[in-house]
Enzyme design. Structure first.
Site, mmCIF file in Angstrom:
data_model
loop_
_atom_site.group_PDB
_atom_site.id
_atom_site.type_symbol
_atom_site.label_atom_id
_atom_site.label_comp_id
_atom_site.label_asym_id
_atom_site.label_seq_id
_atom_site.Cartn_x
_atom_site.Cartn_y
_atom_site.Cartn_z
ATOM 1 N N ARG A 84 0.862 -1.185 0.000
ATOM 2 C CA ARG A 84 0.000 0.000 0.000
ATOM 3 C C ARG A 84 0.900 1.237 0.000
ATOM 4 O O ARG A 84 1.736 1.390 0.898
ATOM 5 C CB ARG A 84 -0.888 -0.017 1.251
ATOM 6 C CG ARG A 84 -1.655 1.257 1.465
ATOM 7 C CD ARG A 84 -2.557 1.225 2.698
ATOM 8 N NE ARG A 84 -3.206 2.505 2.820
ATOM 9 C CZ ARG A 84 -3.088 3.333 3.865
ATOM 10 N NH1 ARG A 84 -2.396 2.987 4.931
ATOM 11 N NH2 ARG A 84 -3.685 4.497 3.850
ATOM 12 N N HIS A 128 -2.653 10.944 1.157
ATOM 13 C CA HIS A 128 -2.065 10.691 2.475
ATOM 14 C C HIS A 128 -1.407 12.005 2.909
ATOM 15 O O HIS A 128 -0.193 12.099 3.045
ATOM 16 C CB HIS A 128 -1.075 9.524 2.399
ATOM 17 C CG HIS A 128 -0.766 8.876 3.723
ATOM 18 N ND1 HIS A 128 -0.880 7.524 3.937
ATOM 19 C CD2 HIS A 128 -0.335 9.385 4.908
ATOM 20 C CE1 HIS A 128 -0.524 7.220 5.186
ATOM 21 N NE2 HIS A 128 -0.185 8.347 5.795
ATOM 22 N N GLU A 173 -6.837 8.348 6.801
ATOM 23 C CA GLU A 173 -7.051 8.996 8.094
ATOM 24 C C GLU A 173 -7.481 10.450 7.969
ATOM 25 O O GLU A 173 -6.746 11.369 8.372
ATOM 26 C CB GLU A 173 -5.782 8.884 8.946
ATOM 27 C CG GLU A 173 -5.360 7.451 9.202
ATOM 28 C CD GLU A 173 -4.278 7.316 10.282
ATOM 29 O OE1 GLU A 173 -3.809 8.347 10.797
ATOM 30 O OE2 GLU A 173 -3.927 6.174 10.606
ATOM 31 N N ASN A 302 -7.003 1.563 10.312
ATOM 32 C CA ASN A 302 -5.648 1.780 10.819
ATOM 33 C C ASN A 302 -5.730 1.778 12.334
ATOM 34 O O ASN A 302 -6.530 2.520 12.915
ATOM 35 C CB ASN A 302 -5.108 3.149 10.373
ATOM 36 C CG ASN A 302 -4.929 3.241 8.869
ATOM 37 O OD1 ASN A 302 -5.191 2.274 8.146
ATOM 38 N ND2 ASN A 302 -4.491 4.385 8.394
ATOM 39 N N TYR A 304 -3.516 1.615 16.136
ATOM 40 C CA TYR A 304 -2.273 1.607 16.922
ATOM 41 C C TYR A 304 -2.515 1.395 18.407
ATOM 42 O O TYR A 304 -1.849 0.591 19.035
ATOM 43 C CB TYR A 304 -1.489 2.915 16.682
ATOM 44 C CG TYR A 304 -0.968 2.990 15.266
ATOM 45 C CD1 TYR A 304 0.248 2.412 14.927
ATOM 46 C CD2 TYR A 304 -1.719 3.584 14.250
ATOM 47 C CE1 TYR A 304 0.719 2.427 13.620
ATOM 48 C CE2 TYR A 304 -1.262 3.604 12.937
ATOM 49 C CZ TYR A 304 -0.036 3.022 12.626
ATOM 50 O OH TYR A 304 0.416 3.020 11.338
ATOM 51 N N GLU A 379 -3.166 -0.223 8.283
ATOM 52 C CA GLU A 379 -1.959 0.163 9.028
ATOM 53 C C GLU A 379 -2.015 -0.434 10.420
ATOM 54 O O GLU A 379 -3.068 -0.394 11.084
ATOM 55 C CB GLU A 379 -1.833 1.684 9.211
ATOM 56 C CG GLU A 379 -1.378 2.422 8.007
ATOM 57 C CD GLU A 379 -1.219 3.923 8.268
ATOM 58 O OE1 GLU A 379 -0.908 4.318 9.413
ATOM 59 O OE2 GLU A 379 -1.428 4.684 7.316
HETATM 60 C C1 FCB Z 1 -0.663 6.989 10.972
HETATM 61 C C2 FCB Z 1 -0.271 7.559 9.620
HETATM 62 C C3 FCB Z 1 1.040 7.047 9.100
HETATM 63 C C4 FCB Z 1 2.065 6.928 10.204
HETATM 64 C C5 FCB Z 1 1.507 6.135 11.360
HETATM 65 C C6 FCB Z 1 2.485 5.908 12.487
HETATM 66 O O1 FCB Z 1 -1.512 7.865 11.622
HETATM 67 O O2 FCB Z 1 -1.275 7.292 8.669
HETATM 68 O O3 FCB Z 1 1.470 7.889 8.059
HETATM 69 O O4 FCB Z 1 2.484 8.170 10.586
HETATM 70 O O5 FCB Z 1 0.381 6.790 11.870
#
Ligand code: FCB
Length: 478
Positions: A84, A128, A173, A302, A304, A379
């Site tokens: 991607r 992006h 995002e 995405n 985290y 992500e």
């Molecule tokens: C996300 C972004 C990516 C990167 C990661 C850690 O929010 O889409 O570009 O910065 O975080």
């Protein structure tokens, strides 16, 4: 099974599962003044003193513009079957309007050919975060015109690559574009205007809808169109009504503001009410919500870390622990009565708590919220302070543990009925991590910045083995 426990049976994935890695143009390409490219808002922002760590910029980044062949070979050697990446809008349409620059498009044509030759499935993200500066000078995302310009750009790229690229993502995002770009100002263009934040969010919704229509008209109908949302998993510190109301508010501002229009054709009534002191939403014109609500093929998630919130005690200073960088300005318009807390548990180098159960929760939520759409984790990954050993290798067991636990959570979601078709590790290689500069390394491949040499970390080998076998190796089997 608790997330910390090792699964006893092998964790295997469906044969067609995509094992990918993700990147974005400004974070890796460099070559910012080559072949007619003009500045994006991230060039301007990163060159403004005080905006990024150490004043670092994406001028060179990891020089992927010149090294893309080697980078594709690296992915192929590891055994990945999907990639991607994003298109740099100012490389293709330097002023953000008018005819395309063919040399700019040629770079992406060559990249796609190279990927297909090596058996790697490309997934293109149109936006992006690198808006052509000229469009920001004309008002940026708070202006409706920017959404119309995005549709034109989507048409150009769809016509150029739609015969060879099946997987398309309109926006990455949009929350960050609107709320960090125009709210807290920690991202480009660095504005801190609460009402403009919500206008930007709306025009991103509109851009997604118009962009989807443009892509559909430009490409074969077999292609898949999606959006990648950084939908938050929002948890309240307690079940008391004030804390639950705080979580609801953040959920609306983080998630409902985008998935409402895009998936259901409406903003949540609770969002409109909570932000009524910030804006009257009169920029939402007749038909906009219908346009934003386009049939999609897939949804990109995405993930985290989860968010933990409570009602703010007015007497006490609200802790600012929402994980999005230091700013005196809140990215959350209308949420001054909400406090953000650090979730307990181990953290990555970003300070983000490691919680794979959040990924499972997110996937299950969207398999209910968006029935019938294929889901992709577009992500997921972790930053660690990686070092090259004396033997020239990079050992990153923490990242392997992170990937193992999150991929196991994805697999559990599949078992629980979610239609997850692929996973894109963030990121293929270390790169320019926005306001944090080059200090935060998310790559599976280490980049030695002085020489730009690439060294696959042990996590890259581990992940490659998972990709080749369709089964997660134990975390200690690098
Ligand atoms: C996300 C972004 C990516 C990167 C990661 C850690 O929010 O889409 O570009 O910065 O975080």
């Amino acid at each position: 099974m608790p997330d910390s426990a090792q699964p006893v049976t092998p964790v295997t994935f469906p044969p067609a599962f995509l094992w990918g890695a993700a990147t974005s143009a400004y974070q890796i390409e460099g070559a910012v003044r080559e072949d007619g490219r003009t500045p994006s808002i991230w060039d301007t922002f990163s060159h403004t003193p005080g905006k990024t760590a150490g004043g670092e910029t994406g001028d060179i980044a990891v020089d992927h513009y010149h090294r893309y062949r080697d980078d594709v070979a690296l992915m192929a050697d590891l055994g990945l079957n999907a990639y991607r990446f994003s298109i740099s809008w100012p490389r293709v349409q330097p002023t953000g309007r008018g005819p395309a620059v063919q040399v700019g498009l040629d770079f992406y044509r060559r990249l796609v050919d190279e990927l297909l030759d090596r058996g790697i499935k490309p997934a293109v993200t149109l936006y992006h975060w690198d808006l052509p500066q000229e469009l920001e000078d004309a008002g940026g995302w708070p202006e409706r015109e920017t959404a119309l310009r995005f549709a034109e750009y989507a048409q150009i790229v769809g016509e150029a690559l739609g015969d060879r690229v099946e997987q398309w993502i309109t926006l990455n995002e949009p929350w960050c574009s609107a709320f960090l770009g125009y709210g807290s100002g920690v991202h480009a263009p660095g504005r801190t205007e609460p009402a403009a934040t919500l206008r930007a969010a709306h025009h991103l919704n509109l851009a997604h809808g118009l962009g989807t229509q443009a892509l559909r008209s430009a490409m074969p109908s077999r292609n898949s169109v999606a959006v990648s949302l950084n939908s938050s998993v929002v948890r309240a510190v307690s079940q008391n009504p004030a804390d639950l109301a705080a979580a609801r508010k953040v959920d609306d501002l983080a998630n409902g503001v985008f998935h409402g229009p895009m998936l259901h054709g409406a903003y949540p009534a609770t969002l409109l009410e909570a932000t009524s002191s910030v804006t009257d939403w009169s920029f939402v014109l007749d038909g906009d919500l219908r346009t934003a609500h386009q049939p999609l093929d897939a949804l990109g998630l995405n993930y985290y870390t989860p968010a933990l919130v409570s009602a703010a005690d007015a007497a006490q200073e609200s802790p600012r622990a929402d994980g999005h960088g230091a700013s005196a300005h809140s990215p959350w318009p209308g949420a001054d009565d909400v406090a953000f807390h650090q979730t307990p548990g181990d953290r990555t180098e970003m300070g983000w708590t490691i919680d794979p159960s959040g990924l499972h929760e997110l996937i299950m939520r969207y398999s209910r919220e968006a029935p019938g759409l294929a889901l992709y984790v577009t992500e997921n990954g972790a930053a660690y302070d990686d070092k090259v050993d004396a033997d020239g290798r990079v050992h990153d067991p923490e990242r392997i543990a992170y990937l193992h636990s999150h991929l196991a959570a994805v697999r559990r979601a599949v078992t629980d009925g979610a239609d997850v078709r692929g996973y894109y590790l963030w990121s293929l290689m270390d790169n320019f991590e926005w306001a944090y500069g080059y200090g935060k390394r998310f790559g599976a491949v280490y980049v030695d910045y002085p020489t730009l040499a690439r060294i696959p970390k042990s996590s890259a080998h581990w992940y490659g083995r998972a990709a080749r076998t369709g089964e997660l190796p134990p975390p200690d089997a690098a």
